[in-house]
Design an enzyme around this catalytic site. Structure first.
Site, short mmCIF file in Angstrom:
data_model
loop_
_atom_site.label_atom_id
_atom_site.label_comp_id
_atom_site.label_asym_id
_atom_site.label_seq_id
_atom_site.Cartn_x
_atom_site.Cartn_y
_atom_site.Cartn_z
N ARG A 187 0.95 -1.25 0.10
CA ARG A 187 0.04 0.06 0.03
C ARG A 187 0.94 1.30 0.12
NH1 ARG A 187 -3.26 -2.90 4.35
NH2 ARG A 187 -1.70 -1.89 5.85
N SER A 202 -6.40 -0.74 -0.72
CA SER A 202 -6.93 -1.91 0.06
C SER A 202 -6.03 -3.07 -0.29
CB SER A 202 -8.38 -2.06 -0.33
OG SER A 202 -8.68 -3.80 0.10
N LYS A 221 -10.40 5.42 5.00
CA LYS A 221 -9.12 4.69 5.62
C LYS A 221 -8.82 5.31 6.93
CE LYS A 221 -5.54 2.11 4.44
NZ LYS A 221 -5.61 0.73 4.10
N SER A 266 -11.45 0.61 5.47
CA SER A 266 -10.36 0.16 5.19
C SER A 266 -9.39 0.75 6.31
CB SER A 266 -9.59 0.54 3.81
OG SER A 266 -8.47 -0.41 3.65
N SER A 267 -8.47 0.03 7.00
CA SER A 267 -7.48 0.54 7.76
C SER A 267 -5.92 0.20 7.80
CB SER A 267 -8.06 0.15 9.25
OG SER A 267 -8.26 -1.31 9.34
N GLU A 286 -17.33 -10.24 4.37
CA GLU A 286 -16.96 -10.62 5.83
C GLU A 286 -17.61 -12.38 5.73
OE1 GLU A 286 -15.86 -8.78 7.96
OE2 GLU A 286 -16.70 -9.56 10.21
N SER A 345 -12.90 -5.88 -0.78
CA SER A 345 -11.98 -5.57 0.48
C SER A 345 -12.86 -6.32 1.66
CB SER A 345 -11.91 -4.10 0.75
OG SER A 345 -11.34 -3.92 1.91
N GLN A 350 -20.69 -3.32 8.16
CA GLN A 350 -20.81 -2.76 6.50
C GLN A 350 -21.50 -3.80 5.82
OE1 GLN A 350 -16.45 -1.74 5.52
NE2 GLN A 350 -16.54 -2.57 7.74
N GLY A 351 -23.01 -3.61 5.76
CA GLY A 351 -23.70 -4.58 5.01
C GLY A 351 -24.26 -5.54 6.33
N GLY A 373 -22.58 -10.79 4.60
CA GLY A 373 -22.72 -10.02 3.06
C GLY A 373 -21.86 -8.73 3.13
#
Length: 369
Positions: free
Chosen positions: A53, A83, A162, A230-231, A301, A347, A353-354, A358
């Site tokens: 990255r 990502s 991020k 993202s992290s 996920e 990602s 997130q969702g 999913g």
């Protein structure tokens, strides 16, 4: 009113390659001084120590400086979100957003793509995964919305962030000041940072009420349908890019969103493309896209129950290959089968997130003149 947007996807040929980005500038398609955001996939391990990255970030920022009038310090202010991890068939690439002069863009009153950016207040290590983080992220999302010229939260279709994760050094720093942290597992802190950030996005957009500390990573019924978080180790605050549609802005591009209900939900991807405005048959095929899909952006996920559509899998129990890599490869394959293009932004680490198992999907299309 913000300027119209030009958006292009380019392949990355090696870990520090930005030649296709450079070519877009040389060909006059993009102006280096008008680049406002870049979102991409790099080919590293996607973990805490994924330095691909940093290499990609350096390469793209160097092009911005070399081909434009911005200094290196000014180029550092451009949000570039990488990502890491192109497991399976996912191909390294970057999606570049740049403004264009209003006079050069198609004029329309229809909703068209708009982008806004903001940075949050500094996120202390003890904030990560807690309501302090949720609040700081929510404030930054609202600023980015205003900068995009978006007044209705329903017009926000994708929020890419991020944020910092925890490292041994930042954990030590928090302890030295008398604070504890959410987790001392640095890899798990990636999930925690992403989850806390997603809740901040959901609060800002009115998708949920303000959660409690106890909800983070535990109450999976709380989520955002447009968050893509993202992290990494590159920064100490939330970098927020809001992408949506605004009327009167002009241009050719439009964005829509939906969610995948599970890892095999190809219909959720098609729904996002339809939501962006592309007319499709009842049972579409990649050929129906006709070159008008710019890119799709997904989070995924592993389901907390260890199953997909009632069938057990071993992702969460596998000690050899972390579930992050397995679910990313699986969803990447499903996505590439829909789009016919392996250069898709998929990602992992989609807590909040969702829906559980999913994740959200955003799609950008070329709506034409």
């Amino acid at each position: 009113m913000p300027d119209p947007i030009e958006v292009r996807k380019v392949p990355i040929h090696s870990v520090s390659d930005a030649s296709e980005f450079e070519k877009l500038i040389d060909d006059g398609i993009l102006d280096a001084d008008r680049v406002i955001a870049i979102i991409g996939k790099t080919e590293g391990n996607g973990g805490v120590n994924d330095y691909t990255r940093i290499l990609a970030d350096r390469a793209f920022r160097e092009v911005i400086v070399a081909k434009g009038s911005r200094t290196a310090e000014q180029a550092k202010q451009i949000p570039i979100v990488w990502s890491g991890g192109t497991d399976g068939v996912i191909s390294p690439h970057a999606t570049i957003f740049a403004t264009v002069a209003p006079a050069s863009a198609p004029v329309t009153d229809e909703p068209r793509l708009s982008v806004g950016f903001a940075m949050s207040e500094i996120l202390l290590p003890e904030d990560i995964g807690r309501t302090a983080m949720v609040t700081k992220v929510a404030d930054a999302v609202k600023i980015a919305m205003r900068r995009a010229g978006i007044t209705d939260t329903a017009d926000v279709h994708y929020v890419q962030t991020k944020t910092p994760l925890l490292t041994i050094d930042t954990i030590r720093d928090a302890k030295s000041r008398g604070h504890d942290v959410f987790t001392e597992d640095t890899l798990h802190s990636m999930d925690v940072s992403n989850g806390g950030t997603a809740l901040g996005i959901a609060v800002a957009l009115g998708e949920i009420e303000m959660p409690s500390d106890a909800d983070v990573m535990r109450n999976r019924s709380l989520y955002s349908s447009v968050a893509s978080c993202s992290s990494g180790v590159e920064l100490d605050r939330a970098q927020v890019v809001v992408v949506g549609n605004a009327r009167g802005i002009g241009g050719r591009y439009r964005i829509g969103h939906s969610v995948m209900r599970d890892a095999l939900d190809a219909d959720g991807i098609w729904a996002a493309i339809r939501d962006a405005g592309l007319q499709l048959p009842e049972r579409p095929h990649p050929s129906d896209l006709d070159g008008r899909l710019v890119n799709v952006f997904l989070k995924c996920e592993a389901s907390q129950d260890g199953a997909v559509r009632g069938r057990r899998n071993a992702m969460l129990d596998d000690s050899d290959v972390h579930w992050h890599r397995q679910i990313k490869a699986a969803v990447g394959g499903v996505t590439a089968a829909v789009t016919g293009d392996p250069a898709v932004f998929v990602s992992v680490s989609a807590a909040h997130q969702g829906p559980d198992g999913g994740g959200p999907v955003a799609a950008i299309i070329d709506a034409g003149a």
